[in-house]
Design an enzyme around this catalytic site. Structure first.
Site, PDB file in Angstrom:
ATOM      1  N   LEU A  33      -1.773 -41.956 -46.167  1.00 20.23           N
ATOM      2  CA  LEU A  33      -2.685 -43.084 -46.340  1.00 20.23           C
ATOM      3  C   LEU A  33      -1.976 -44.417 -46.153  1.00 20.23           C
ATOM      4  O   LEU A  33      -2.585 -45.401 -45.715  1.00 20.23           O
ATOM      5  CB  LEU A  33      -3.339 -43.021 -47.729  1.00 20.23           C
ATOM      6  CG  LEU A  33      -4.400 -41.932 -47.911  1.00 20.23           C
ATOM      7  CD1 LEU A  33      -4.786 -41.790 -49.378  1.00 20.23           C
ATOM      8  CD2 LEU A  33      -5.633 -42.220 -47.059  1.00 20.23           C
ATOM      9  N   GLU A  68      11.715 -26.923 -70.841  1.00 23.52           N
ATOM     10  CA  GLU A  68      12.127 -27.546 -69.577  1.00 23.52           C
ATOM     11  C   GLU A  68      11.020 -27.444 -68.533  1.00 23.52           C
ATOM     12  O   GLU A  68      10.738 -28.402 -67.813  1.00 23.52           O
ATOM     13  CB  GLU A  68      13.399 -26.875 -69.055  1.00 23.52           C
ATOM     14  CG  GLU A  68      13.904 -27.496 -67.762  1.00 23.52           C
ATOM     15  CD  GLU A  68      15.143 -26.819 -67.202  1.00 23.52           C
ATOM     16  OE1 GLU A  68      15.630 -27.262 -66.138  1.00 23.52           O
ATOM     17  OE2 GLU A  68      15.625 -25.835 -67.814  1.00 23.52           O
ATOM     18  N   GLY A  81       2.473 -46.118 -41.475  1.00 27.04           N
ATOM     19  CA  GLY A  81       3.870 -46.442 -41.204  1.00 27.04           C
ATOM     20  C   GLY A  81       4.606 -46.970 -42.417  1.00 27.04           C
ATOM     21  O   GLY A  81       5.796 -46.678 -42.613  1.00 27.04           O
TER      22      GLY A  81
END
Length: 379
Positions: free
Chosen positions: A337, A242, A340
């Site tokens: 990078l 896992e 908005g």
């Protein structure tokens, strides 16, 4: 360029890539918003041979021992851009191994093949409210009553919890501590078993996650997995695979964020040129690529040790912690990078940034991994 993969692995990789391109990517944004993917996808994945990797051939799997076949498939599934989808589709990889290894022969033959075909869903149920990483202190109690166990307690944060058909459940059959824990296979239609409402999460939206409740739940005694009070060993043996899987998820989440950021910065114009043309951007991208490569190659090394029959507890814990750290850093930088646009839900890096966080919690928290490493180092 890796020396770890052969032609068979690459053929499987291409098959998984086509599966993601044809059956997942056209729909994944809608499935993320819906908080689940269609149950039929399990059957399609089973038909494509993606669910039986690493399980015994006698039970419908590809056979045991080829770790890098699983690595190749796991990397391609992550190109769905949804950790939640991969976690949900892959819940059998943590729920089913104890059944395949230690359940009674007739139970193995009844349960495992339909799950590998994608006709049924398997889940693992260990975590309890208030329990977290303290597995040895779990409270769900199973009391022997003739040919049955009577189970009372609850579980939480269970992947595929809402719709699984079979649950591999950790219960207390003995005294306190790890020596009193057993595993029971409990079916969805068992009297006394119920699920709570679907849990709403920060990330991994496409996976269904639920609470489970057991109230005088009568489970046939032949559904005991392995020996009574020996469940903790089975749980621990599950963790190595896992954690390797979570390390793969981490560096692939970072890889996808890096690729998205690379494409975006080449196209985005600012001050008369692409923002990839600025030194500060180039250096960020270089650091991202470097960290991802190191995380990937160290994880491959851990997989090679496992394939050689070793038990690299320390190394896999290190790989998980390092890959998760890289993942959190790279996804954060990718959002930055994008500016908005990186904050918008329509942007893939926004999803990857949210999905990254659970990887430092699931399969053993970063802090638990450090303690495990410290013990291996005899500190």
């Amino acid at each position: 360029m890796s020396e770890y993969f052969n032609d068979i692995h690459e053929q499987a990789r291409l098959s998984a890539r086509k599966f993601i391109e044809n059956h997942v990517l056209p729909h994944i944004d809608d499935w993320e918003e819906a908080g689940e993917f269609p149950r039929e996808l399990y059957k399609k994945a089973g038909d494509a041979g993606l669910l039986g990797i690493g399980f015994p051939e006698a039970l419908g799997g590809t056979g045991e021992g080829d770790i890098f076949l699983k690595v190749a498939i796991s990397e391609e599934l992550m190109r769905s851009t949804s950790g939640g989808l991969v976690a949900g589709l892959g819940s059998l990889d943590i729920g089913l191994p104890p059944v395949a290894k230690w359940a009674k022969k007739e139970i193995r033959e009844q349960i495992v093949p339909p799950v590998l075909r994608g006709e049924k869903i398997s889940a693992l149920a260990i975590t309890e409210p208030g329990g977290g990483s303290d597995v040895a202190n779990l409270k769900t109690r199973a009391v022997r009553d003739g040919d049955h166990y009577i189970v009372n307690g609850s579980k939480t944060f269970i992947t595929s919890g809402m719709r699984a058909d079979h649950y591999t459940v950790a219960v207390r059959t003995g005294g306190e501590g790890h020596s009193g824990i057993s595993l029971l296979l409990i079916d969805r239609d068992t009297p006394g078993f119920t699920t709570g409402k679907k849990l709403r999460k920060m990330g991994w939206w496409a996976s269904d996650t639920a609470e489970l409740f057991f109230q005088d739940c009568r489970v046939p005694a032949d559904r005991l997995i392995g020996a009574e009070n020996a469940g903790f060993i089975a749980i621990m043996s599950n963790f190595l695979a896992e954690r390797l899987s979570l390390s793969i998820m981490a560096y692939m989440t970072a890889q996808l964020a890096y690729e998205a950021a690379l494409d975006y910065t080449r196209q985005r114009q600012a001050f008369g040129r692409s923002i990839a043309g600025f030194q500060v951007t180039r250096h960020k991208l270089v650091d991202m690529a470097t960290q991802i490569d190191v995380a990937r190659e160290y994880t491959y090394r851990c997989a090679a040790l496992m394939q050689a029959g070793k038990n690299p507890i320390k190394q896999v814990a290190m790989a998980k912690n390092f890959s998760v750290d890289v993942c959190e850093k790279v996804t954060r930088e990718a959002v930055q990078l994008f500016g908005g646009m990186g904050y918008m839900r329509e942007s893939v890096v926004e999803r990857l940034y949210r999905d990254a966080k659970i990887l430092s919690i699931g399969g053993g928290t970063t802090e638990i991994m450090r303690e495990l490493i410290a013990k291996q180092l005899k500190l």
